[in-house]
Design a protein around this motif. Structure first.
Motif, PDB file in Angstrom:
ATOM      1  N   ASP A 158     -38.602  67.865 -78.875  1.00 45.95           N
ATOM      2  CA  ASP A 158     -37.198  67.338 -79.044  1.00 45.95           C
ATOM      3  C   ASP A 158     -36.385  68.094 -80.333  1.00 45.95           C
ATOM      4  O   ASP A 158     -35.484  67.637 -80.366  1.00 45.95           O
ATOM      5  CB  ASP A 158     -37.233  65.760 -79.450  1.00 45.95           C
ATOM      6  N   GLY A 159     -37.041  68.866 -80.860  1.00 46.14           N
ATOM      7  CA  GLY A 159     -36.308  69.655 -81.834  1.00 46.14           C
ATOM      8  C   GLY A 159     -36.389  69.097 -83.364  1.00 46.14           C
ATOM      9  O   GLY A 159     -35.743  69.573 -84.097  1.00 46.14           O
ATOM     10  N   TYR A 160     -37.242  68.161 -83.502  1.00 46.80           N
ATOM     11  CA  TYR A 160     -37.537  67.702 -84.788  1.00 46.80           C
ATOM     12  C   TYR A 160     -38.514  68.532 -85.532  1.00 46.80           C
ATOM     13  O   TYR A 160     -39.340  69.328 -85.101  1.00 46.80           O
ATOM     14  CB  TYR A 160     -37.960  66.224 -84.659  1.00 46.80           C
ATOM     15  N   GLN A 161     -38.187  68.760 -86.691  1.00 48.23           N
ATOM     16  CA  GLN A 161     -39.081  69.808 -87.747  1.00 48.23           C
ATOM     17  C   GLN A 161     -40.377  68.780 -88.027  1.00 48.23           C
ATOM     18  O   GLN A 161     -40.147  67.598 -88.397  1.00 48.23           O
ATOM     19  CB  GLN A 161     -38.240  70.048 -89.026  1.00 48.23           C
ATOM     20  N   ILE A 162     -41.364  69.532 -88.035  1.00 51.02           N
ATOM     21  CA  ILE A 162     -42.756  68.905 -88.497  1.00 51.02           C
ATOM     22  C   ILE A 162     -43.539  69.919 -89.437  1.00 51.02           C
ATOM     23  O   ILE A 162     -43.334  71.086 -89.588  1.00 51.02           O
ATOM     24  CB  ILE A 162     -43.700  68.322 -87.409  1.00 51.02           C
ATOM     25  N   VAL A 163     -44.037  69.537 -90.448  1.00 57.31           N
ATOM     26  CA  VAL A 163     -45.004  70.096 -91.496  1.00 57.31           C
ATOM     27  C   VAL A 163     -46.286  70.346 -91.038  1.00 57.31           C
ATOM     28  O   VAL A 163     -46.987  69.299 -91.097  1.00 57.31           O
ATOM     29  CB  VAL A 163     -44.708  69.284 -92.926  1.00 57.31           C
ATOM     30  N   ASP A 164     -46.716  71.569 -91.287  1.00 56.99           N
ATOM     31  CA  ASP A 164     -48.078  72.009 -91.413  1.00 56.99           C
ATOM     32  C   ASP A 164     -48.794  71.890 -92.495  1.00 56.99           C
ATOM     33  O   ASP A 164     -48.640  72.887 -93.124  1.00 56.99           O
ATOM     34  CB  ASP A 164     -48.321  73.021 -90.599  1.00 56.99           C
ATOM     35  N   TYR A 165     -49.120  70.790 -92.912  1.00 53.96           N
ATOM     36  CA  TYR A 165     -49.673  70.730 -94.472  1.00 53.96           C
ATOM     37  C   TYR A 165     -50.702  71.822 -94.822  1.00 53.96           C
ATOM     38  O   TYR A 165     -50.948  71.989 -95.992  1.00 53.96           O
ATOM     39  CB  TYR A 165     -50.009  69.177 -94.895  1.00 53.96           C
ATOM     40  N   SER A 166     -51.298  72.396 -93.781  1.00 55.60           N
ATOM     41  CA  SER A 166     -52.425  73.252 -94.204  1.00 55.60           C
ATOM     42  C   SER A 166     -51.908  74.456 -94.673  1.00 55.60           C
ATOM     43  O   SER A 166     -52.254  75.322 -95.259  1.00 55.60           O
ATOM     44  CB  SER A 166     -53.388  73.574 -93.093  1.00 55.60           C
ATOM     45  N   LYS A 167     -50.348  74.633 -94.443  1.00 51.81           N
ATOM     46  CA  LYS A 167     -49.798  76.098 -94.886  1.00 51.81           C
ATOM     47  C   LYS A 167     -48.880  75.584 -96.254  1.00 51.81           C
ATOM     48  O   LYS A 167     -48.230  76.584 -96.398  1.00 51.81           O
ATOM     49  CB  LYS A 167     -48.651  76.302 -93.626  1.00 51.81           C
ATOM     50  N   ASP A 205     -39.658  65.320 -90.195  1.00 49.30           N
ATOM     51  CA  ASP A 205     -38.101  65.189 -90.275  1.00 49.30           C
ATOM     52  C   ASP A 205     -37.684  64.272 -90.853  1.00 49.30           C
ATOM     53  O   ASP A 205     -37.842  63.062 -90.309  1.00 49.30           O
ATOM     54  CB  ASP A 205     -37.604  65.669 -88.867  1.00 49.30           C
ATOM     55  N   ILE A 206     -36.794  64.331 -91.799  1.00 52.84           N
ATOM     56  CA  ILE A 206     -36.247  63.088 -92.361  1.00 52.84           C
ATOM     57  C   ILE A 206     -35.416  62.209 -91.373  1.00 52.84           C
ATOM     58  O   ILE A 206     -35.326  61.085 -91.418  1.00 52.84           O
ATOM     59  CB  ILE A 206     -35.238  63.512 -93.585  1.00 52.84           C
ATOM     60  N   ARG A 207     -34.959  62.728 -90.239  1.00 54.65           N
ATOM     61  CA  ARG A 207     -34.213  61.925 -89.017  1.00 54.65           C
ATOM     62  C   ARG A 207     -35.024  60.913 -88.346  1.00 54.65           C
ATOM     63  O   ARG A 207     -34.697  59.936 -87.877  1.00 54.65           O
ATOM     64  CB  ARG A 207     -33.632  62.918 -88.098  1.00 54.65           C
ATOM     65  N   MET A 208     -36.409  61.165 -88.531  1.00 54.96           N
ATOM     66  CA  MET A 208     -37.342  60.257 -87.990  1.00 54.96           C
ATOM     67  C   MET A 208     -37.948  59.146 -88.726  1.00 54.96           C
ATOM     68  O   MET A 208     -38.764  58.131 -88.525  1.00 54.96           O
ATOM     69  CB  MET A 208     -38.637  61.068 -87.405  1.00 54.96           C
ATOM     70  N   LYS A 209     -37.413  59.163 -90.170  1.00 59.08           N
ATOM     71  CA  LYS A 209     -37.927  58.437 -91.196  1.00 59.08           C
ATOM     72  C   LYS A 209     -37.014  57.333 -91.858  1.00 59.08           C
ATOM     73  O   LYS A 209     -35.966  57.429 -91.602  1.00 59.08           O
ATOM     74  CB  LYS A 209     -38.685  59.303 -92.296  1.00 59.08           C
ATOM     75  N   GLU A 210     -37.368  56.108 -92.344  1.00 66.29           N
ATOM     76  CA  GLU A 210     -36.590  55.096 -92.981  1.00 66.29           C
ATOM     77  C   GLU A 210     -37.535  54.550 -94.046  1.00 66.29           C
ATOM     78  O   GLU A 210     -38.636  54.941 -94.410  1.00 66.29           O
ATOM     79  CB  GLU A 210     -36.288  54.140 -91.965  1.00 66.29           C
ATOM     80  N   ARG A 269     -47.118  52.970 -93.733  1.00 67.45           N
ATOM     81  CA  ARG A 269     -46.236  53.610 -94.696  1.00 67.45           C
ATOM     82  C   ARG A 269     -47.048  55.172 -94.869  1.00 67.45           C
ATOM     83  O   ARG A 269     -48.434  55.123 -95.008  1.00 67.45           O
ATOM     84  CB  ARG A 269     -45.984  53.109 -95.943  1.00 67.45           C
ATOM     85  N   TYR A 270     -46.388  56.160 -95.313  1.00 65.92           N
ATOM     86  CA  TYR A 270     -47.161  57.379 -95.368  1.00 65.92           C
ATOM     87  C   TYR A 270     -46.617  57.967 -96.585  1.00 65.92           C
ATOM     88  O   TYR A 270     -45.442  57.739 -97.124  1.00 65.92           O
ATOM     89  CB  TYR A 270     -46.785  58.451 -94.241  1.00 65.92           C
ATOM     90  N   ARG A 271     -47.212  59.120 -97.031  1.00 60.94           N
ATOM     91  CA  ARG A 271     -46.708  60.025 -97.997  1.00 60.94           C
ATOM     92  C   ARG A 271     -46.631  61.343 -97.718  1.00 60.94           C
ATOM     93  O   ARG A 271     -47.828  61.580 -97.084  1.00 60.94           O
ATOM     94  CB  ARG A 271     -47.607  59.754 -99.394  1.00 60.94           C
ATOM     95  N   GLY A 272     -45.784  61.995 -98.141  1.00 63.67           N
ATOM     96  CA  GLY A 272     -45.709  63.630 -97.865  1.00 63.67           C
ATOM     97  C   GLY A 272     -44.210  64.066 -98.175  1.00 63.67           C
ATOM     98  O   GLY A 272     -43.642  63.360 -98.997  1.00 63.67           O
ATOM     99  N   TYR A 273     -44.104  65.184 -97.627  1.00 62.18           N
ATOM    100  CA  TYR A 273     -42.823  65.959 -97.846  1.00 62.18           C
ATOM    101  C   TYR A 273     -41.789  65.591 -96.810  1.00 62.18           C
ATOM    102  O   TYR A 273     -42.316  65.185 -95.795  1.00 62.18           O
ATOM    103  CB  TYR A 273     -43.388  67.427 -98.056  1.00 62.18           C
ATOM    104  N   MET A 274     -40.354  66.124 -97.006  1.00 63.22           N
ATOM    105  CA  MET A 274     -39.468  66.136 -95.953  1.00 63.22           C
ATOM    106  C   MET A 274     -39.344  67.817 -95.559  1.00 63.22           C
ATOM    107  O   MET A 274     -39.362  68.677 -96.564  1.00 63.22           O
ATOM    108  CB  MET A 274     -38.172  65.734 -96.741  1.00 63.22           C
TER     109      MET A 274
END
Length: 72
Positions: free
Chosen positions: A61-70, A1-6, A39-44
């Motif tokens: 808490d309602g934040y979106q997370i990516v399941d990269y296996s999908k 979730d972009i709200r968790m990142k900077e 630092r990480y690399r990934g999608y939003m």
């Protein structure tokens, strides 16, 4: 979730057309089980959701997370 990142920077585009970002988690999320230090690399998640809605789940808490296996 972009709200968790900077410190977010675009670093490329994946073969599936999604933008690849490099980022850090905000201090309040660094010890969260879905985040971490460094630092990480990934999608939003909000972008992934448009193309691969089944690849998105939500934290307690309602934040979106990516399941990269999908994500192909």
């Amino acid at each position: 979730d972009i709200r968790m990142k900077e410190n977010i920077a675009v670093v490329g585009t994946a073969p599936n057309g999604l933008t690849i970002y490099e980022y850090e988690y905000k201090p309040e999320f660094k010890n969260n089980k879905y985040a971490g230090h460094g630092r990480y690399r990934g999608y939003m998640a909000h972008e992934v959701k448009e193309v691969y809605p089944d690849a998105i789940s939500y934290t307690e808490d309602g934040y979106q997370i990516v399941d990269y296996s999908k994500v192909q």
